[in-house]
Design a protein around this motif. Structure first.
Motif, mmCIF file in Angstrom:
data_model
loop_
_atom_site.group_PDB
_atom_site.id
_atom_site.type_symbol
_atom_site.label_atom_id
_atom_site.label_comp_id
_atom_site.label_asym_id
_atom_site.label_seq_id
_atom_site.Cartn_x
_atom_site.Cartn_y
_atom_site.Cartn_z
ATOM 1 N N SER A 22 -47.266 22.715 60.086
ATOM 2 C CA SER A 22 -45.901 22.304 60.397
ATOM 3 C C SER A 22 -45.812 21.979 61.876
ATOM 4 N N GLN A 45 -42.174 23.721 68.105
ATOM 5 C CA GLN A 45 -42.409 24.831 67.171
ATOM 6 C C GLN A 45 -43.469 24.375 66.175
ATOM 7 N N ASN A 94 -48.110 32.522 56.949
ATOM 8 C CA ASN A 94 -46.988 31.831 57.596
ATOM 9 C C ASN A 94 -46.940 32.040 59.107
ATOM 10 N N ARG A 114 -43.559 29.207 69.015
ATOM 11 C CA ARG A 114 -42.707 28.208 69.635
ATOM 12 C C ARG A 114 -42.733 28.364 71.147
ATOM 13 N N PHE A 140 -44.079 34.069 65.477
ATOM 14 C CA PHE A 140 -43.232 34.536 64.376
ATOM 15 C C PHE A 140 -43.938 34.333 63.039
ATOM 16 N N GLY A 141 -43.385 34.976 62.015
ATOM 17 C CA GLY A 141 -43.906 34.813 60.661
ATOM 18 C C GLY A 141 -42.853 34.237 59.745
ATOM 19 N N GLY A 142 -43.114 34.248 58.449
ATOM 20 C CA GLY A 142 -42.203 33.630 57.507
ATOM 21 C C GLY A 142 -41.187 34.601 56.950
ATOM 22 N N LEU A 143 -40.319 34.050 56.096
ATOM 23 C CA LEU A 143 -39.304 34.868 55.432
ATOM 24 C C LEU A 143 -39.793 35.395 54.103
ATOM 25 N N SER A 144 -40.893 34.758 53.584
ATOM 26 C CA SER A 144 -41.345 35.115 52.247
ATOM 27 C C SER A 144 -41.732 36.583 52.187
ATOM 28 N N SER A 145 -41.481 37.181 51.045
ATOM 29 C CA SER A 145 -41.779 38.606 50.939
ATOM 30 C C SER A 145 -43.271 38.822 50.863
#
Lengths: 444, 489
Positions: B396, B407, B427, B431, B484-489
């Protein structure tokens, strides 16, 4: 150009053997391009291009090649005959393909949009009439042609005269007023009106830009900004193939674990878009396909290949199963009331450079661009420093979507990678209870 | 001289051009022919081969200081004559309203030949053998029911360009390019993780079949699938300020987006403000501005023979020369065309006017933009970090329109704790802002960490033009980065 297309299509039919089927796809344009910077012409270019693609089907094998042509039928048929020979000679090396599908019904259509394109001198006069402006932008104009033919006798033709003028006015700050004007019939008065509106808007950009501290803010996304969001969602978001291979950003909607607001009903509206209604395998798209219905995922775009692979009917989607004429249904907020309804928050005119920061969670990031504003009590008080958002679509287009506007803008894709695009989106503006912004450009 | 363009075609083009070139201040013809092939296998099933043959010419003229261009595939004498007439018409229309007086632009007048070095031509391998290779790679992927999608593809291209000016310049160049790609997606419990090798922003080079050996194609299916599965069970990347090691397949996008585009002179001059964006860089910064830490050394290197954008000349005919862009952290040169150079005479510029095909004009582009190797081994990079993350393979990318606030996300991360590699994390992202980030460059990997990669589909320009760029880099360490990391569980 149509006569040329029909003559070459007939010639291809004659060179095809009885046990072969050949599909032809024709994409051509005669384009004038002008670039502007600092209120003057930076570059000018005229392009005439004709591309013919042959798909040869024989004995459960398919091979395909595209070639640039000259526009002279006799010479071009010789080139296509040579190309067809090359395809035939390589066919034995091509493995059998179980998923190929083309339209077997012999159908035909012809659609020629009427219009009136400007002479380049007229464009220059209209764009450069105001002296002393820091104007930067581009004009692309000229006829665009698409044709499909197969050796079973099908013929489809589309011709559209199209122009797309896109420009920015800069004042004292790096923030610009962005404008665009696209269509098939040029109206000098409209250009001047848009130019005047942008000129007047420049005065509002003289205040020092406001920086946001990271956090959630009420926001209004103008139709052009909302269209950027849906353009990002369209990357694999609406196709059957990406759905079934779990490579869709809308994975949680597919699984039934998430939804968007009931206000969101999204269609692929082939009837009212600029793109042609037929595709490379000869299938004709229905007038409309509902992709999201009141916040719930509805029908996918299904290409002929996906249809064959997954055992469903195709709905005439292109090979990448990408939408070409998105249409988001309007809401009940009048555009003139949007600022008052926003109250205090962020007015986003354009978004830029969207991408996923967590694909499975449909979490998107991107930046504000051009004249976006900090709004207090329904009044724009300062331009906004370029600011990054990072939020899931399920939140800002879900529980936080407060209203959509009644009015919608037709946003015509001005991209011209290889060829001029005919994609478009009709979008309203969106009022959001909250959107998560991470930082302004100078403070991240 | 000719042996790159078909001899008859070359002579016909030259003689026709010389006979139809109008008597103006400058006139050039750029002929471009590209033949490419794309093969792919998805979930074990082949897609049909896609061949593309594109051939045409652009004529450029300068009339009383105004430039006009016209392009078409009709290369007959009548077609080229019409092209010259159209180009003149374009120039006459904009005369008096042009931003640049092209009489002050010194257009290069070079002659010579360039060709990619190819040990074994991709044309020497049958279509069946190429499909066989792709099937073999793909067949190694479905190692677990959670592997839900996998595919391998191979894109090859041969492009030939001839450039003539009415006053005698004559350049021929031939480029052989190759780009393999593998992608594997694993899925479980509502979450997908994709791991890739090669493709859109990674492994692409000039050369022939020998390039596939460097791609290590034979072993990739299994390892890539295994890594996708590992990501499914991994925790999210931690969030916070920490040290960061970027591997070459992420460094390439960091270099491309935050150095390459920021230094394109047409962006600095505002030409791209309506579409691709501007730059925070100003002309007065060259020669003195600390763009990064003293460890940052960046080079424009069109002479690296295996790299994606290597060439002998740029598309205006300027010799392609290896030049320092950033030395010891100090900004030295912009990237640009002769036209842009003439607009800011005091700025040193590496010649990078490039066009992707016959139907788009050359503009200021990134060519091969490389970060030079340093002295740290990978073990030393990791060993020097108390708390941090290693990230690889871009997934990304997002950066603002002045190339400042960025980012990026990656496919693969691994925690570093007390100088040792720890668990895999999913993930991973980070940034920052361009200059503070490059000033936080605190160690540069050695030659063992160096890889030659590229960005094959860089978009820019009005009309939009997609072109391939080369990027080579070692692994690098950055200190105090927002991760940072992702929102996924």
């Amino acid at each position: 150009m149509k006569d040329y297309f029909l003559e070459v299509a007939a010639g291809v039919e004659q060179m095809t053997r009885s046990d072969e089927v050949v599909l032809s796809w024709f994409a051509a344009e005669e384009s004038d391009f002008l670039r502007f910077n600092v209120g003057a012409v930076r570059q000018s270019l005229a392009v005439r291009q004709l591309v013919w693609t042959l798909s040869l089907f024989h004995d459960r094998r398919r091979t395909e090649a595209s070639v640039t042509l000259t526009g002279h039928a006799r010479a071009d048929l010789a080139a296509l005959e040579a190309l067809l020979g090359r395809l035939r000679s390589g066919l034995a090396d091509v493995p059998e393909e179980p998923h190929f599908l083309y339209e077997h019904r012999v159908t035909s259509s012809s659609q020629e949009t009427e219009g009136s394109l400007p002479e380049l001198g007229e464009v220059l006069d209209a764009v450069l009439s105001s002296k002393g402006l820091d104007l930067v932008g581009a004009y692309a104009g000229g006829p665009i042609y698409r044709g499909f033919a197969n050796t079973l006798g099908a013929r489809h033709w589309r011709a559209v005269p199209a122009f797309n003028l896109s420009w920015c006015l800069y004042g004292e700050t790096p923030v610009a007023m962005k404008s665009s004007y696209a269509g098939s019939t040029w109206n000098r008065g409209l250009v001047e009106a848009k130019m005047g509106f942008a000129r007047e808007g420049l005065a509002s950009l003289n205040e020092p830009p406001r920086q946001l501290t990271p956090g959630n803010y009420r926001a209004f996304l103008a139709p052009e900004a909302l269209a950027e969001i849906f353009a990002a969602l369209a990357w694999g978001g609406f196709g059957l193939e990406s759905r079934l291979s779990k490579r869709s950003a809308l994975l949680r909607m597919i699984e039934g674990d998430a939804s968007l607001s009931r206000l969101v009903t999204l269609k692929e509206n082939a009837r009212d878009g600029l793109a042609c209604a037929f595709q490379r395998e000869g299938f004709v798209r229905p007038d409309a396909i509902t992709l999201i219905d009141a916040g719930q995922l509805a029908a996918p775009l299904v290409s002929p290949r996906s249809a064959q692979e997954f055992g469903v009917e195709t709905n005439g989607a292109n090979r990448d199963e990408l939408p070409e004429a998105l249409d988001l249904e309007p809401g009940d907020l009048a555009e003139r009331d949007a600022m008052a309804a926003l109250g205090t928050g962020v007015y986003v005119s354009n978004l830029w450079y969207l991408n996923y920061s967590d694909f499975s969670a449909c979490r998107l990031t991107g930046l504000t661009r051009f004249a976006s504003f900090w709004v207090e009590n329904g009044r724009a008080v300062a331009p906004l420093e370029v600011t990054r958002f990072d939020d899931t679509a399920y939140r800002f287009l879900g529980e936080n979507l407060e209203a959509l506007t009644i009015e919608r803008h037709l946003i015509v894709d001005d991209s011209a990678y290889g060829e001029r695009s005919t994609s478009s989106m009709r979008a309203p503006g969106a009022l959001l209870r909250a959107m998560s912004f991470t930082a302004s450009a100078r403070s991240s | 001289m000719s042996n790159l363009v078909d001899v008859t075609m070359h002579e016909t083009l030259r003689s026709t051009f010389r006979s139809i070139a109008p008597a103006v201040e400058f006139c050039s013809l750029r002929y471009y022919e590209e033949s490419s092939e794309r093969l792919s296998v998805r979930r074990g099933t082949v897609s049909p081969p896609e061949l593309t043959v594109s051939c045409g010419a652009m004529i450029t003229v300068v009339v009383q200081g105004a430039m006009g261009c016209a392009a078409s595939s009709d290369l007959s004498p009548a077609g080229l004559s019409e092209l010259a007439r159209k180009a003149q018409h374009q120039a006459e229309l904009v005369r008096g309203r042009a931003l640049v007086d092209h009489r002050v632009v010194s257009m290069p007048r070079s002659s010579g030949q360039y060709a990619s070095r190819v040990a074994r031509s991709t044309r020497s391998v049958s279509l069946g053998a190429k499909y066989g290779l792709l099937r073999e790679i793909a067949a190694a992927c479905p190692i677990d029911p959670r592997i839900v999608d996998w595919g391998a593809s191979l894109w090859t291209s041969t492009a030939t360009q001839a450039y003539f000016t009415a006053d005698g310049a004559e350049i021929e160049q031939q480029f052989h390019r190759i780009m393999p790609r593998l992608s594997v997606t694993a899925y479980a419990d509502g979450e997908s993780q994709t791991r890739t090798r090669g493709g859109d922003s990674r492994f692409c080079r000039q050369g022939g079949v020998e390039v596939l050996e460097a791609f290590h194609a034979a072993e990739l299916g299994l390892t890539t699938a295994d890594e996708a599965l590992s990501l499914l069970g991994a925790p999210n990347c931690p969030t916070g300020e920490m040290d960061l090691v970027l591997m070459p397949d992420q460094m390439l996008i960091q270099i491309h987006e935050s150095i390459g585009h920021a230094l394109e002179l047409d962006r600095i001059l505002g030409d791209e403000r309506n579409f691709a964006g501007r730059s925070f860089v100003t002309p007065d910064m060259f020669g003195s501005f600390a763009f990064g830490s003293p460890l940052l050394n960046v080079t424009h290197d069109p002479s690296r023979i295996d790299q994606f954008a290597s060439s002998g000349w740029d598309d205006e005919g300027a010799p392609a020369v290896r030049e320092a862009i950033i030395s010891g952290g100090i900004l030295q040169r912009a990237l640009g065309s002769a036209v842009s150079r003439a607009r800011v005479p005091g700025v040193p510029v590496a010649a990078t006017a490039r066009a992707p095909s016959w139907n788009r004009s050359p503009i200021d582009r990134i060519g091969n933009l490389n970060l030079e190797v340093g002295a740290s081994s990978f073990e030393q990079l990791v060993g020097s970090i108390e708390r941090g993350v290693v990230m690889s393979t871009n997934s990304s990318w997002s950066i603002d329109d002045s190339r400042n606030n960025f980012q990026f996300g990656c496919e693969w991360g691994r925690v570093i704790r007390d100088g040792r590699l720890g668990e895999i994390v999913k993930n991973p992202g980070y940034r920052g802002r361009t200059v503070p980030f490059w000033r936080s460059l605190s160690a540069v990997g050695d030659a063992a960490t160096f890889e030659v990669m590229g960005a094959p589909a860089c978009g820019k320009g009005e009309p939009a033009a997609r072109i391939g760029c080369g990027h080579a880099s070692p692994a690098c360490k950055f200190s105090g980065v927002s991760v940072f990391g992702g929102l996924s569980s």
